[in-house]
Design an enzyme around this catalytic site. Structure first.
Site, PDB file in Angstrom:
ATOM      1  N   HIS A 121      -9.378   5.489  10.762  1.00 59.84           N
ATOM      2  CA  HIS A 121      -8.626   4.341  10.250  1.00 59.84           C
ATOM      3  C   HIS A 121      -7.113   4.545  10.370  1.00 59.84           C
ATOM      4  O   HIS A 121      -6.375   3.602  10.666  1.00 59.84           O
ATOM      5  CB  HIS A 121      -9.016   4.077   8.791  1.00 59.84           C
ATOM      6  CG  HIS A 121      -8.495   2.791   8.245  1.00 59.84           C
ATOM      7  ND1 HIS A 121      -8.899   1.555   8.719  1.00 59.84           N
ATOM      8  CD2 HIS A 121      -7.597   2.540   7.270  1.00 59.84           C
ATOM      9  CE1 HIS A 121      -8.265   0.605   8.064  1.00 59.84           C
ATOM     10  NE2 HIS A 121      -7.468   1.174   7.175  1.00 59.84           N
ATOM     11  N   CYS A 144       3.939   2.467   4.786  1.00 62.23           N
ATOM     12  CA  CYS A 144       3.617   3.894   4.807  1.00 62.23           C
ATOM     13  C   CYS A 144       2.121   4.063   5.049  1.00 62.23           C
ATOM     14  O   CYS A 144       1.303   3.595   4.259  1.00 62.23           O
ATOM     15  CB  CYS A 144       4.022   4.552   3.497  1.00 62.23           C
ATOM     16  SG  CYS A 144       3.625   6.314   3.460  1.00 62.23           S
ATOM     17  N   ILE A 145       1.803   4.757   6.137  1.00 60.23           N
ATOM     18  CA  ILE A 145       0.424   5.053   6.504  1.00 60.23           C
ATOM     19  C   ILE A 145       0.269   6.567   6.463  1.00 60.23           C
ATOM     20  O   ILE A 145       0.954   7.282   7.195  1.00 60.23           O
ATOM     21  CB  ILE A 145       0.097   4.514   7.911  1.00 60.23           C
ATOM     22  CG1 ILE A 145       0.460   3.032   8.017  1.00 60.23           C
ATOM     23  CG2 ILE A 145      -1.376   4.762   8.240  1.00 60.23           C
ATOM     24  CD1 ILE A 145       0.534   2.520   9.441  1.00 60.23           C
ATOM     25  N   ILE A 146      -0.612   7.022   5.586  1.00 59.96           N
ATOM     26  CA  ILE A 146      -0.845   8.465   5.432  1.00 59.96           C
ATOM     27  C   ILE A 146      -2.208   8.799   6.029  1.00 59.96           C
ATOM     28  O   ILE A 146      -3.207   8.145   5.723  1.00 59.96           O
ATOM     29  CB  ILE A 146      -0.780   8.875   3.946  1.00 59.96           C
ATOM     30  CG1 ILE A 146       0.597   8.525   3.363  1.00 59.96           C
ATOM     31  CG2 ILE A 146      -1.071  10.367   3.790  1.00 59.96           C
ATOM     32  CD1 ILE A 146       0.726   8.732   1.858  1.00 59.96           C
ATOM     33  N   ASN A 153      11.600  -0.945  12.789  1.00 60.41           N
ATOM     34  CA  ASN A 153      10.271  -0.544  12.353  1.00 60.41           C
ATOM     35  C   ASN A 153      10.359   0.742  11.546  1.00 60.41           C
ATOM     36  O   ASN A 153      10.530   1.823  12.101  1.00 60.41           O
ATOM     37  CB  ASN A 153       9.329  -0.364  13.546  1.00 60.41           C
ATOM     38  CG  ASN A 153       7.905  -0.108  13.116  1.00 60.41           C
ATOM     39  OD1 ASN A 153       7.616   0.153  11.954  1.00 60.41           O
ATOM     40  ND2 ASN A 153       7.003  -0.170  14.067  1.00 60.41           N
ATOM     41  N   GLU A 177      -9.165  11.040   6.383  1.00 60.53           N
ATOM     42  CA  GLU A 177     -10.207  11.801   7.063  1.00 60.53           C
ATOM     43  C   GLU A 177     -10.926  10.999   8.137  1.00 60.53           C
ATOM     44  O   GLU A 177     -11.832  11.508   8.795  1.00 60.53           O
ATOM     45  CB  GLU A 177     -11.228  12.289   6.032  1.00 60.53           C
ATOM     46  CG  GLU A 177     -10.631  13.265   5.040  1.00 60.53           C
ATOM     47  CD  GLU A 177     -11.628  13.699   3.980  1.00 60.53           C
ATOM     48  OE1 GLU A 177     -12.827  13.386   4.116  1.00 60.53           O
ATOM     49  OE2 GLU A 177     -11.199  14.353   3.029  1.00 60.53           O
ATOM     50  N   PHE A 204       0.860  -1.183   0.000  1.00 61.44           N
ATOM     51  CA  PHE A 204       0.000   0.000   0.000  1.00 61.44           C
ATOM     52  C   PHE A 204       0.898   1.235   0.000  1.00 61.44           C
ATOM     53  O   PHE A 204       1.897   1.278   0.707  1.00 61.44           O
ATOM     54  CB  PHE A 204      -0.908  -0.008   1.241  1.00 61.44           C
ATOM     55  CG  PHE A 204      -2.081   0.904   1.119  1.00 61.44           C
ATOM     56  CD1 PHE A 204      -3.215   0.507   0.416  1.00 61.44           C
ATOM     57  CD2 PHE A 204      -2.058   2.163   1.679  1.00 61.44           C
ATOM     58  CE1 PHE A 204      -4.308   1.348   0.293  1.00 61.44           C
ATOM     59  CE2 PHE A 204      -3.141   3.009   1.573  1.00 61.44           C
ATOM     60  CZ  PHE A 204      -4.266   2.605   0.871  1.00 61.44           C
ATOM     61  N   ALA A 220       0.048  -2.296   5.918  1.00 61.22           N
ATOM     62  CA  ALA A 220       0.754  -2.250   7.202  1.00 61.22           C
ATOM     63  C   ALA A 220       0.166  -3.210   8.233  1.00 61.22           C
ATOM     64  O   ALA A 220       0.902  -3.743   9.070  1.00 61.22           O
ATOM     65  CB  ALA A 220       0.758  -0.824   7.750  1.00 61.22           C
ATOM     66  N   ARG A 232      10.756  11.464   3.994  1.00 67.46           N
ATOM     67  CA  ARG A 232      11.274  10.480   4.947  1.00 67.46           C
ATOM     68  C   ARG A 232      11.665   9.143   4.315  1.00 67.46           C
ATOM     69  O   ARG A 232      12.440   8.385   4.907  1.00 67.46           O
ATOM     70  CB  ARG A 232      10.227  10.227   6.031  1.00 67.46           C
ATOM     71  CG  ARG A 232      10.078  11.387   6.980  1.00 67.46           C
ATOM     72  CD  ARG A 232       8.793  11.325   7.789  1.00 67.46           C
ATOM     73  NE  ARG A 232       8.690  12.413   8.753  1.00 67.46           N
ATOM     74  CZ  ARG A 232       8.395  13.664   8.442  1.00 67.46           C
ATOM     75  NH1 ARG A 232       8.156  13.993   7.192  1.00 67.46           N
ATOM     76  NH2 ARG A 232       8.338  14.605   9.372  1.00 67.46           N
TER      77      ARG A 232
END
Length: 155
Positions: free
Chosen positions: A93, A85-87, A118, A90, A26, A60, A132
């Site tokens: 979640h 990668c978690i973005i 991690n 809204e 993802f 993730a 990053r």
């Protein structure tokens, strides 16, 4: 452990280490950048290419299960690396995925007494992720090698 003269961490020699990497697909462009930086740094630290095993998972939340399988499987790994990668979006979640994936990674490390670097990014927006991705991929490689060597010394 630090080198008294230079204040630099000791144990960044990856020769003879076996490293497993789990990468979430993802946000694939970002996680592929994390992967490349991590792989390049592992090789630069002396980890042989044939001693690196990479697996990919959908996202993730699936990373900890793959890490657990690697930690408890027949192959021996000196350290593992979690890439993802978690973005923020809204909804809630983002918090759920961030918290649960982080807790899962930590649980696997403690349950199996194996170092896990991690590098699952948790960011507010895609721009932060891109800034990053490369440095955190390199950092993850260094953490994995340093902690593998430290645990070898301690245990």
């Amino acid at each position: 452990m630090l080198d008294a003269d230079q204040g630099q961490p000791l144990g960044l020699d990856g020769q003879g280490l076996s490293i497993g990497i789990v990468r979430a697909r993802f946000n694939d462009a970002i996680t592929s950048t994390l992967e490349k930086a991590c792989m390049d740094e592992l090789l630069a630290l002396g980890v042989a290419e044939e001693d690196i095993r990479l697996v990919t998972v959908p996202g993730a939340l699936e990373v900890p299960l793959a890490l657990k399988a690697m930690a408890s499987g027949d192959d021996h790994f000196d350290a593992l690396v979690a890439l993802g990668c978690i973005i923020r979006g809204e909804t809630y979640h983002f918090e759920l995925v961030s918290n649960e994936s982080g807790a899962g990674v930590t649980r696997v490390a403690l349950d199996h007494q194996i170092p896990i670097a991690n590098a699952i990014l948790t960011v507010e927006n895609e721009d932060q992720a891109w800034v990053r991705a490369e440095p955190k991929g390199r950092d993850a490689a260094r953490v994995a090698v340093e902690m593998a060597n430290l645990l070898d010394e301690l245990l």
